[in-house]
Write a protein that holds these residues in place. Sequence first.
Motif, PDB file in Angstrom:
ATOM      1  N   THR A 207      -4.757   5.258  -1.428  1.00 14.30           N
ATOM      2  CA  THR A 207      -3.360   4.799  -1.463  1.00 14.30           C
ATOM      3  C   THR A 207      -2.440   5.652  -0.606  1.00 14.30           C
ATOM      4  O   THR A 207      -1.219   5.515  -0.680  1.00 14.30           O
ATOM      5  CB  THR A 207      -2.834   4.785  -2.910  1.00 14.30           C
ATOM      6  OG1 THR A 207      -2.922   6.103  -3.475  1.00 14.30           O
ATOM      7  CG2 THR A 207      -3.616   3.809  -3.766  1.00 14.30           C
ATOM      8  N   ASN A 208      -3.027   6.531   0.209  1.00 14.34           N
ATOM      9  CA  ASN A 208      -2.225   7.373   1.098  1.00 14.34           C
ATOM     10  C   ASN A 208      -2.049   6.649   2.432  1.00 14.34           C
ATOM     11  O   ASN A 208      -2.988   6.558   3.224  1.00 14.34           O
ATOM     12  CB  ASN A 208      -2.924   8.720   1.321  1.00 14.34           C
ATOM     13  CG  ASN A 208      -2.050   9.706   2.097  1.00 14.34           C
ATOM     14  OD1 ASN A 208      -1.086   9.304   2.755  1.00 14.34           O
ATOM     15  ND2 ASN A 208      -2.391  10.965   2.019  1.00 14.34           N
TER      16      ASN A 208
ATOM     17  N   LEU B 218       0.828  -1.204   0.000  1.00 15.54           N
ATOM     18  CA  LEU B 218       0.000   0.000   0.000  1.00 15.54           C
ATOM     19  C   LEU B 218       0.862   1.254   0.000  1.00 15.54           C
ATOM     20  O   LEU B 218       0.603   2.205  -0.743  1.00 15.54           O
ATOM     21  CB  LEU B 218      -0.918   0.001   1.224  1.00 15.54           C
ATOM     22  CG  LEU B 218      -1.776   1.252   1.411  1.00 15.54           C
ATOM     23  CD1 LEU B 218      -2.795   1.376   0.283  1.00 15.54           C
ATOM     24  CD2 LEU B 218      -2.483   1.234   2.763  1.00 15.54           C
ATOM     25  N   LYS B 219       1.907   1.262   0.813  1.00 14.31           N
ATOM     26  CA  LYS B 219       2.787   2.422   0.891  1.00 14.31           C
ATOM     27  C   LYS B 219       3.478   2.685  -0.450  1.00 14.31           C
ATOM     28  O   LYS B 219       3.526   3.826  -0.929  1.00 14.31           O
ATOM     29  CB  LYS B 219       3.845   2.216   1.983  1.00 14.31           C
ATOM     30  CG  LYS B 219       3.312   2.304   3.395  1.00 14.31           C
ATOM     31  CD  LYS B 219       4.452   2.139   4.385  1.00 14.31           C
ATOM     32  CE  LYS B 219       3.962   2.266   5.819  1.00 14.31           C
ATOM     33  NZ  LYS B 219       5.062   2.138   6.799  1.00 14.31           N
TER      34      LYS B 219
ATOM     35  N   GLY C  62      -8.552   7.606  -5.572  1.00 10.23           N
ATOM     36  CA  GLY C  62      -7.309   6.840  -5.630  1.00 10.23           C
ATOM     37  C   GLY C  62      -6.225   7.404  -4.742  1.00 10.23           C
ATOM     38  O   GLY C  62      -5.533   6.657  -4.032  1.00 10.23           O
TER      39      GLY C  62
ATOM     40  N   TYR D  92       1.957   6.447  -7.014  1.00  8.68           N
ATOM     41  CA  TYR D  92       0.819   7.230  -7.506  1.00  8.68           C
ATOM     42  C   TYR D  92       1.114   8.724  -7.378  1.00  8.68           C
ATOM     43  O   TYR D  92       0.801   9.522  -8.261  1.00  8.68           O
ATOM     44  CB  TYR D  92      -0.435   6.852  -6.722  1.00  8.68           C
ATOM     45  CG  TYR D  92      -1.720   7.397  -7.303  1.00  8.68           C
ATOM     46  CD1 TYR D  92      -2.026   7.232  -8.654  1.00  8.68           C
ATOM     47  CD2 TYR D  92      -2.640   8.063  -6.498  1.00  8.68           C
ATOM     48  CE1 TYR D  92      -3.210   7.708  -9.185  1.00  8.68           C
ATOM     49  CE2 TYR D  92      -3.824   8.547  -7.024  1.00  8.68           C
ATOM     50  CZ  TYR D  92      -4.102   8.359  -8.363  1.00  8.68           C
ATOM     51  OH  TYR D  92      -5.270   8.842  -8.885  1.00  8.68           O
TER      52      TYR D  92
ATOM     53  N   ALA E  35       2.601   1.651  -3.428  1.00  4.97           N
ATOM     54  CA  ALA E  35       1.602   2.049  -4.429  1.00  4.97           C
ATOM     55  C   ALA E  35       1.240   3.516  -4.266  1.00  4.97           C
ATOM     56  O   ALA E  35       1.121   4.255  -5.250  1.00  4.97           O
ATOM     57  CB  ALA E  35       0.355   1.175  -4.302  1.00  4.97           C
ATOM     58  N   GLY E  36       1.080   3.949  -3.023  1.00  4.04           N
ATOM     59  CA  GLY E  36       0.766   5.353  -2.771  1.00  4.04           C
ATOM     60  C   GLY E  36       1.878   6.281  -3.229  1.00  4.04           C
ATOM     61  O   GLY E  36       1.632   7.332  -3.829  1.00  4.04           O
TER      62      GLY E  36
END
Length: 215
Positions: free
Chosen positions: A127-128, A79-80, A123, A86, A82-83
């Motif tokens: 993803t934050n 998740l981190k 998004g 992004y 990906a964030g």
Amino acid sequence: MPFVPDLSVILTFALAAFVLAVTPGPDMALFMSRTMSFGRLHGFAAALGTTTGIAVHTALVAFGVSVLIVTAPAAFWVLKIAGALYLVWLAIQAIRSGGGLLVTREGGGRQPSFAQSYMTGLGINLTNPKVALFFVTFLPQFVSADDPAASGKLLFLGVEFILVSIPIVVATVLFAEWLTTTLRDSKWVSKALNWSFATVFMAFAATILLAEGRK
């Protein structure tokens, strides 16, 4: 009503929610830049996306799903990253000619739909990792683990967070619109704003990636 927290809890959480809402971050930079690029409706669409993300985070915490992210380091690491990626993509978009975040769209870039602005807001919020951590670690502090109405109270606090944030979001979008109207004719100001948004997104991405690199 059992799902309503005590007044002291409601007021304390309202103050915490206000502080978080006025703190600059990727969400705020996004709906400001959408407003400056494509008008207030796109700013509100992006803000609605981030608000939906907050509702999702709240629901996950209330029903215990988000705990899995914290207890599964690999999932939270994904998740981190990906964030962060992004945010890098948003930074690149902010300085590209015709990019979706530009204050002035040199070269006639295609205007996104309201749905695209909404999905971008959703998004960036989902993803934050800071938002996820806030809701997973901070929100539960306002309820007791053995309270049978804990889930209902968590949902109540999530709605309270959204209600506290709405006036700040509206004021930010209207300010961004005023700033655009005032400064749009100045090319160097427009370029400076574009690069400022890019810097904000890259700074948050770098903070996430550097934090991971130290582990």
